[in-house]
Design a protein around this motif. Structure first.
Motif, PDB file in Angstrom:
ATOM      1  N   LYS A 303     -19.978  -6.242  29.967  1.00  0.00           N
ATOM      2  CA  LYS A 303     -19.229  -6.736  31.122  1.00  0.00           C
ATOM      3  C   LYS A 303     -19.942  -6.419  32.429  1.00  0.00           C
ATOM      4  O   LYS A 303     -20.094  -7.300  33.300  1.00  0.00           O
ATOM      5  N   ILE A 304     -20.399  -5.170  32.600  1.00  0.00           N
ATOM      6  CA  ILE A 304     -21.053  -4.804  33.848  1.00  0.00           C
ATOM      7  C   ILE A 304     -22.384  -5.539  34.004  1.00  0.00           C
ATOM      8  O   ILE A 304     -22.785  -5.898  35.123  1.00  0.00           O
ATOM      9  N   GLU A 305     -23.052  -5.801  32.900  1.00  0.00           N
ATOM     10  CA  GLU A 305     -24.309  -6.551  32.983  1.00  0.00           C
ATOM     11  C   GLU A 305     -24.048  -8.010  33.345  1.00  0.00           C
ATOM     12  O   GLU A 305     -24.721  -8.573  34.218  1.00  0.00           O
ATOM     13  N   ALA A 306     -23.046  -8.613  32.712  1.00  0.00           N
ATOM     14  CA  ALA A 306     -22.756 -10.024  32.962  1.00  0.00           C
ATOM     15  C   ALA A 306     -22.217 -10.258  34.371  1.00  0.00           C
ATOM     16  O   ALA A 306     -22.599 -11.236  35.043  1.00  0.00           O
ATOM     17  N   GLU A 307     -21.314  -9.381  34.830  1.00  0.00           N
ATOM     18  CA  GLU A 307     -20.673  -9.588  36.129  1.00  0.00           C
ATOM     19  C   GLU A 307     -21.492  -9.067  37.304  1.00  0.00           C
ATOM     20  O   GLU A 307     -21.532  -9.710  38.370  1.00  0.00           O
ATOM     21  N   LEU A 308     -22.139  -7.914  37.121  1.00  0.00           N
ATOM     22  CA  LEU A 308     -22.772  -7.245  38.255  1.00  0.00           C
ATOM     23  C   LEU A 308     -24.283  -7.129  38.127  1.00  0.00           C
ATOM     24  O   LEU A 308     -24.954  -6.688  39.062  1.00  0.00           O
ATOM     25  N   GLY A 309     -24.824  -7.499  36.973  1.00  0.00           N
ATOM     26  CA  GLY A 309     -26.268  -7.496  36.795  1.00  0.00           C
ATOM     27  C   GLY A 309     -26.889  -6.147  36.525  1.00  0.00           C
ATOM     28  O   GLY A 309     -28.115  -5.995  36.585  1.00  0.00           O
ATOM     29  N   TRP A 310     -26.058  -5.135  36.176  1.00  0.00           N
ATOM     30  CA  TRP A 310     -26.610  -3.812  35.909  1.00  0.00           C
ATOM     31  C   TRP A 310     -26.922  -3.638  34.429  1.00  0.00           C
ATOM     32  O   TRP A 310     -26.159  -4.066  33.554  1.00  0.00           O
ATOM     33  N   LYS A 311     -28.039  -2.990  34.153  1.00  0.00           N
ATOM     34  CA  LYS A 311     -28.333  -2.489  32.805  1.00  0.00           C
ATOM     35  C   LYS A 311     -29.223  -1.268  32.946  1.00  0.00           C
ATOM     36  O   LYS A 311     -29.914  -1.102  33.962  1.00  0.00           O
ATOM     37  N   PRO A 312     -29.212  -0.366  31.968  1.00  0.00           N
ATOM     38  CA  PRO A 312     -29.967   0.879  32.106  1.00  0.00           C
ATOM     39  C   PRO A 312     -31.472   0.633  32.177  1.00  0.00           C
ATOM     40  O   PRO A 312     -32.006  -0.239  31.490  1.00  0.00           O
ATOM     41  N   ALA A 313     -32.129   1.436  32.994  1.00  0.00           N
ATOM     42  CA  ALA A 313     -33.581   1.336  33.120  1.00  0.00           C
ATOM     43  C   ALA A 313     -34.294   2.197  32.089  1.00  0.00           C
ATOM     44  O   ALA A 313     -35.433   1.907  31.708  1.00  0.00           O
ATOM     45  N   GLU A 314     -33.640   3.271  31.647  1.00  0.00           N
ATOM     46  CA  GLU A 314     -34.266   4.220  30.725  1.00  0.00           C
ATOM     47  C   GLU A 314     -33.849   3.959  29.280  1.00  0.00           C
ATOM     48  O   GLU A 314     -32.676   3.688  29.012  1.00  0.00           O
ATOM     49  N   THR A 315     -34.810   4.051  28.379  1.00  0.00           N
ATOM     50  CA  THR A 315     -34.494   4.172  26.962  1.00  0.00           C
ATOM     51  C   THR A 315     -34.210   5.643  26.683  1.00  0.00           C
ATOM     52  O   THR A 315     -34.470   6.508  27.541  1.00  0.00           O
ATOM     53  N   PHE A 316     -33.692   5.945  25.498  1.00  0.00           N
ATOM     54  CA  PHE A 316     -33.479   7.365  25.216  1.00  0.00           C
ATOM     55  C   PHE A 316     -34.808   8.103  25.158  1.00  0.00           C
ATOM     56  O   PHE A 316     -34.915   9.242  25.628  1.00  0.00           O
ATOM     57  N   ALA A 317     -35.847   7.456  24.630  1.00  0.00           N
ATOM     58  CA  ALA A 317     -37.157   8.112  24.513  1.00  0.00           C
ATOM     59  C   ALA A 317     -37.701   8.502  25.883  1.00  0.00           C
ATOM     60  O   ALA A 317     -38.221   9.612  26.066  1.00  0.00           O
ATOM     61  N   THR A 318     -37.583   7.620  26.877  1.00  0.00           N
ATOM     62  CA  THR A 318     -38.115   7.946  28.205  1.00  0.00           C
ATOM     63  C   THR A 318     -37.212   8.937  28.924  1.00  0.00           C
ATOM     64  O   THR A 318     -37.696   9.855  29.594  1.00  0.00           O
ATOM     65  N   GLY A 319     -35.889   8.760  28.798  1.00  0.00           N
ATOM     66  CA  GLY A 319     -34.960   9.639  29.494  1.00  0.00           C
ATOM     67  C   GLY A 319     -34.989  11.061  28.982  1.00  0.00           C
ATOM     68  O   GLY A 319     -34.936  12.017  29.772  1.00  0.00           O
ATOM     69  N   ILE A 320     -35.068  11.231  27.661  1.00  0.00           N
ATOM     70  CA  ILE A 320     -35.025  12.595  27.112  1.00  0.00           C
ATOM     71  C   ILE A 320     -36.325  13.333  27.415  1.00  0.00           C
ATOM     72  O   ILE A 320     -36.320  14.546  27.665  1.00  0.00           O
ATOM     73  N   ARG A 321     -37.436  12.621  27.465  1.00  0.00           N
ATOM     74  CA  ARG A 321     -38.697  13.269  27.842  1.00  0.00           C
ATOM     75  C   ARG A 321     -38.628  13.765  29.292  1.00  0.00           C
ATOM     76  O   ARG A 321     -39.038  14.895  29.583  1.00  0.00           O
ATOM     77  N   LYS A 322     -38.109  12.941  30.194  1.00  0.00           N
ATOM     78  CA  LYS A 322     -37.945  13.364  31.589  1.00  0.00           C
ATOM     79  C   LYS A 322     -37.032  14.584  31.685  1.00  0.00           C
ATOM     80  O   LYS A 322     -37.260  15.494  32.480  1.00  0.00           O
ATOM     81  N   THR A 323     -35.985  14.582  30.879  1.00  0.00           N
ATOM     82  CA  THR A 323     -35.010  15.670  30.923  1.00  0.00           C
ATOM     83  C   THR A 323     -35.610  16.981  30.434  1.00  0.00           C
ATOM     84  O   THR A 323     -35.465  18.031  31.079  1.00  0.00           O
ATOM     85  N   VAL A 324     -36.273  16.951  29.291  1.00  0.00           N
ATOM     86  CA  VAL A 324     -36.904  18.164  28.764  1.00  0.00           C
ATOM     87  C   VAL A 324     -37.927  18.695  29.760  1.00  0.00           C
ATOM     88  O   VAL A 324     -37.978  19.906  30.038  1.00  0.00           O
ATOM     89  N   GLN A 325     -38.717  17.799  30.345  1.00  0.00           N
ATOM     90  CA  GLN A 325     -39.730  18.233  31.299  1.00  0.00           C
ATOM     91  C   GLN A 325     -39.085  18.863  32.533  1.00  0.00           C
ATOM     92  O   GLN A 325     -39.595  19.850  33.078  1.00  0.00           O
ATOM     93  N   TRP A 326     -37.949  18.312  32.980  1.00  0.00           N
ATOM     94  CA  TRP A 326     -37.269  18.876  34.147  1.00  0.00           C
ATOM     95  C   TRP A 326     -36.843  20.319  33.883  1.00  0.00           C
ATOM     96  O   TRP A 326     -37.038  21.200  34.739  1.00  0.00           O
ATOM     97  N   TYR A 327     -36.276  20.585  32.714  1.00  0.00           N
ATOM     98  CA  TYR A 327     -35.850  21.953  32.401  1.00  0.00           C
ATOM     99  C   TYR A 327     -37.049  22.887  32.267  1.00  0.00           C
ATOM    100  O   TYR A 327     -36.978  24.056  32.665  1.00  0.00           O
ATOM    101  N   LEU A 328     -38.152  22.391  31.742  1.00  0.00           N
ATOM    102  CA  LEU A 328     -39.358  23.203  31.670  1.00  0.00           C
ATOM    103  C   LEU A 328     -39.888  23.533  33.063  1.00  0.00           C
ATOM    104  O   LEU A 328     -40.435  24.624  33.288  1.00  0.00           O
ATOM    105  N   ASP A 329     -39.708  22.615  33.996  1.00  0.00           N
ATOM    106  CA  ASP A 329     -40.238  22.787  35.350  1.00  0.00           C
ATOM    107  C   ASP A 329     -39.307  23.588  36.263  1.00  0.00           C
ATOM    108  O   ASP A 329     -39.691  23.902  37.397  1.00  0.00           O
TER     109      ASP A 329
END
Length: 355
Positions: A303-329
């Motif tokens: 619904k949000i994609e059809a009406e407002l044009g939003w969809k997630p930019a991150e896959t789980f693979a990219t998002g979880i790597r960023k997250t783990v790196q943030w906690y390491l940093d």
């Protein structure tokens, strides 16, 4: 200027930081600073005049009214909530006070302010209520994902309190005409998440050489959403969402809890190997399941994609790597949260009700 409630917490802080970076619009940030509210999350805005931080409770109607009037607020993004299921099982009273009673008082203060606005500002005003997919209950394997029309069937004190707040927001729209929007998101992950939740707890315990506890068989399924994707979705709904509507926000990333922990272990093996050379997954241990543990959540975000044009930019693979790196940093952030030092710092820096 907008008012953000709960803006020192995990999702709220990410939203405030991203909102100011993306739009430049000033924010009044109201947070009670309970155990999960951490002003250190907002250090990047310490001397930024676009950010006004206020310590206070959403149940304090006089304070809310004062902030609305003083800063001539044009929109509210309501994150403030108790949100940890385990804590709600052992102490549901706080969840009722904040999520239900607090939302009621907030709505009452906002309604009174909105009614007195001039016609043009009254028409453009918005109240966006941030909720959760947990209000929908649990899905069976293979069952279609939650849509906005799914029956509400909360199974924990936390999700029941959020469902109650959703109903209050809906009622204030249909009864009084308050211009509201509601979003129901899937499980968030990313920077600044308090380490009681699965992903940061796994990272922190792994690095400390502790056991990595997994409830039951670990086959509970969640739809995982990177927090910045969620923040951008909220901004999109605030700007162009249809009044009175609910929008589900999900990452299209269904994963079992066990798979999540295995993924984190593999990333840590790569990014911060154990001194003994052994894999982190050796630290995994299964513990007794919690009462009423929902088996599966999944969000249908069409619904949000059809009406407002939003969809997630991150896959789980990219998002979880960023997250783990943030906690390491950010070992100092982790240390302050675990030691409670952030709470000592905030009592020196902030006094309730100061705007």
């Amino acid at each position: 200027m907008i008012l953000v409630t709960g803006g020192a917490g995990f999702i709220g802080a990410n939203f405030v930081l991203d909102w100011i970076a993306q739009t430049g619009e000033p924010v009044v940030n109201l947070d009670k600073l309970s155990y999960a509210g951490n002003p250190e999350n907002l250090d990047a805005l310490h001397e930024d005049t676009r950010h006004t931080f206020v310590v206070g409770d959403i149940a304090d109607r006089a304070l809310i009214s004062s902030l609305l009037e003083r800063h001539q607020i044009r929109a509210i993004v309501h994150f403030a909530a108790e949100s940890h299921v385990d804590r709600s099982i052992h102490g549901p009273g706080d969840f009722i006070h904040t999520n239900v009673v607090g939302t009621f008082h907030l709505l009452e203060a906002v309604h009174g302010y909105w009614m007195l606005l001039p016609p043009d500002r009254k028409e453009s005003f918005r109240f966006l209520h941030v909720s959760t997919d947990e209000v929908y209950g649990s899905l069976r394997p293979g069952e279609p994902a939650f849509t906005e029309l799914h029956r509400v069937e909360p199974n924990s004190p936390y999700s029941a309190s959020k469902a109650a707040s959703d109903h209050l927001v809906r009622a204030w729209h249909h009864t009084y005409g308050l211009p509201v929007l509601t979003t129901n998101c899937s499980n968030n992950y990313g920077p600044f998440q308090f380490p009681e939740k699965l992903i940061p707890l796994t990272i922190v315990n792994a690095l400390a050489g502790k056991l990595l506890p997994i409830y039951g068989d670990g086959q509970q399924v969640r739809d995982w959403l990177y927090v910045i994707d969620h923040c951008r979705a909220i901004a999109c709904v605030l700007q162009t969402g249809r009044l009175g509507e609910t929008y589900n926000i999900g990452g299209w990333n269904e994963q079992t809890n066990l798979d999540i922990v295995h993924t984190i272990c593999a990333l840590l093996d790569e990014l911060r190997p154990r001194a003994d050379g052994k894999p982190y997954r050796e630290q995994i241990t299964h513990v007794a399941d919690r009462p009423g543990h929902d088996r599966r959540y999944a969000i249908d975000a069409r619904k949000i994609e059809a009406e407002l044009g939003w969809k997630p930019a991150e896959t789980f693979a990219t998002g979880i790597r960023k997250t783990v790196q943030w906690y390491l940093d950010h070992p100092a952030w982790i240390e302050h949260v675990q030691s409670g030092a952030y709470r000592e710092w905030m009592t020196q820096q902030y006094r309730p009700g100061v705007a």
